[in-house]
Design a protein around this motif. Structure first.
Motif, short mmCIF file in Angstrom:
data_model
loop_
_atom_site.label_atom_id
_atom_site.label_comp_id
_atom_site.label_asym_id
_atom_site.label_seq_id
_atom_site.Cartn_x
_atom_site.Cartn_y
_atom_site.Cartn_z
N ALA A 12 -10.19 -10.38 -0.07
CA ALA A 12 -9.74 -9.06 0.38
C ALA A 12 -8.82 -8.42 -0.66
O ALA A 12 -8.91 -7.23 -0.93
CB ALA A 12 -9.04 -9.16 1.73
N ASP A 13 -7.92 -9.24 -1.23
CA ASP A 13 -7.03 -8.71 -2.27
C ASP A 13 -7.82 -8.24 -3.49
O ASP A 13 -7.48 -7.22 -4.09
CB ASP A 13 -6.02 -9.78 -2.72
CG ASP A 13 -4.93 -10.03 -1.70
OD1 ASP A 13 -4.70 -9.17 -0.82
OD2 ASP A 13 -4.30 -11.10 -1.79
N LEU A 14 -8.88 -8.97 -3.85
CA LEU A 14 -9.70 -8.57 -4.98
C LEU A 14 -10.42 -7.24 -4.74
O LEU A 14 -10.68 -6.47 -5.67
CB LEU A 14 -10.75 -9.65 -5.30
CG LEU A 14 -10.21 -10.97 -5.83
CD1 LEU A 14 -11.33 -12.00 -5.89
CD2 LEU A 14 -9.58 -10.79 -7.20
N PRO A 54 -7.72 -1.97 -3.80
CA PRO A 54 -7.00 -1.42 -4.96
C PRO A 54 -5.49 -1.53 -4.77
O PRO A 54 -5.00 -1.55 -3.65
CB PRO A 54 -7.46 0.04 -5.02
CG PRO A 54 -7.99 0.33 -3.67
CD PRO A 54 -8.44 -0.96 -3.07
N GLU A 55 -4.80 -1.60 -5.87
CA GLU A 55 -3.33 -1.64 -5.81
C GLU A 55 -2.82 -0.38 -5.13
O GLU A 55 -3.37 0.70 -5.30
CB GLU A 55 -2.75 -1.72 -7.23
CG GLU A 55 -3.08 -3.00 -7.95
CD GLU A 55 -2.35 -4.19 -7.35
OE1 GLU A 55 -1.20 -4.06 -6.89
OE2 GLU A 55 -2.97 -5.28 -7.35
N GLU A 56 -1.74 -0.54 -4.37
CA GLU A 56 -1.13 0.64 -3.74
C GLU A 56 -0.48 1.52 -4.81
O GLU A 56 0.01 1.02 -5.81
CB GLU A 56 -0.07 0.19 -2.73
CG GLU A 56 -0.67 -0.48 -1.51
CD GLU A 56 0.40 -0.76 -0.45
OE1 GLU A 56 1.37 0.02 -0.37
OE2 GLU A 56 0.24 -1.73 0.27
N ALA A 57 -0.49 2.80 -4.54
CA ALA A 57 0.13 3.74 -5.48
C ALA A 57 1.63 3.47 -5.55
O ALA A 57 2.27 3.19 -4.55
CB ALA A 57 -0.13 5.18 -5.03
N ALA A 58 2.16 3.52 -6.73
CA ALA A 58 3.60 3.24 -6.91
C ALA A 58 4.45 4.38 -6.40
O ALA A 58 4.07 5.48 -6.28
CB ALA A 58 3.89 3.02 -8.39
#
Length: 79
Positions: free
Chosen positions: A70-72, A75-79
């Motif tokens: 799931a992590d893969l 997408p990374e959260e917006a900073a």
């Protein structure tokens, strides 16, 4: 999912107990609840009961835990 008001545990258990194509229905309900609530929506006792995947369908996923996958895919959260 809608009847459970997005609650992961309730959505999955309700879908499983509806019968017919319960595995698919529960998977969809869980996916929606997980997408809406994030990883914290998954009950910890459920997540810890899942072993790493064997890779029988997708050999490249062998050894990953479902939450790692799931992590893969997330997408990374917006900073």
């Amino acid at each position: 999912f809608a009847a459970a008001r997005g609650d992961f545990r309730t959505a999955v258990l309700t879908a499983v107990n509806m019968g017919r194509d319960a595995d698919t229905t529960a998977a969809v309900a869980g996916a929606l609840a997980g997408a809406a609530g994030g990883v914290d929506a998954i009950p910890q006792d459920w997540a810890s009961a899942i072993a790493p995947v064997t890779g029988s369908c997708l050999p490249s996923m062998r050894g990953y835990h479902v939450l790692d996958i799931a992590d893969l895919l997330t997408p990374e959260e917006a900073a």
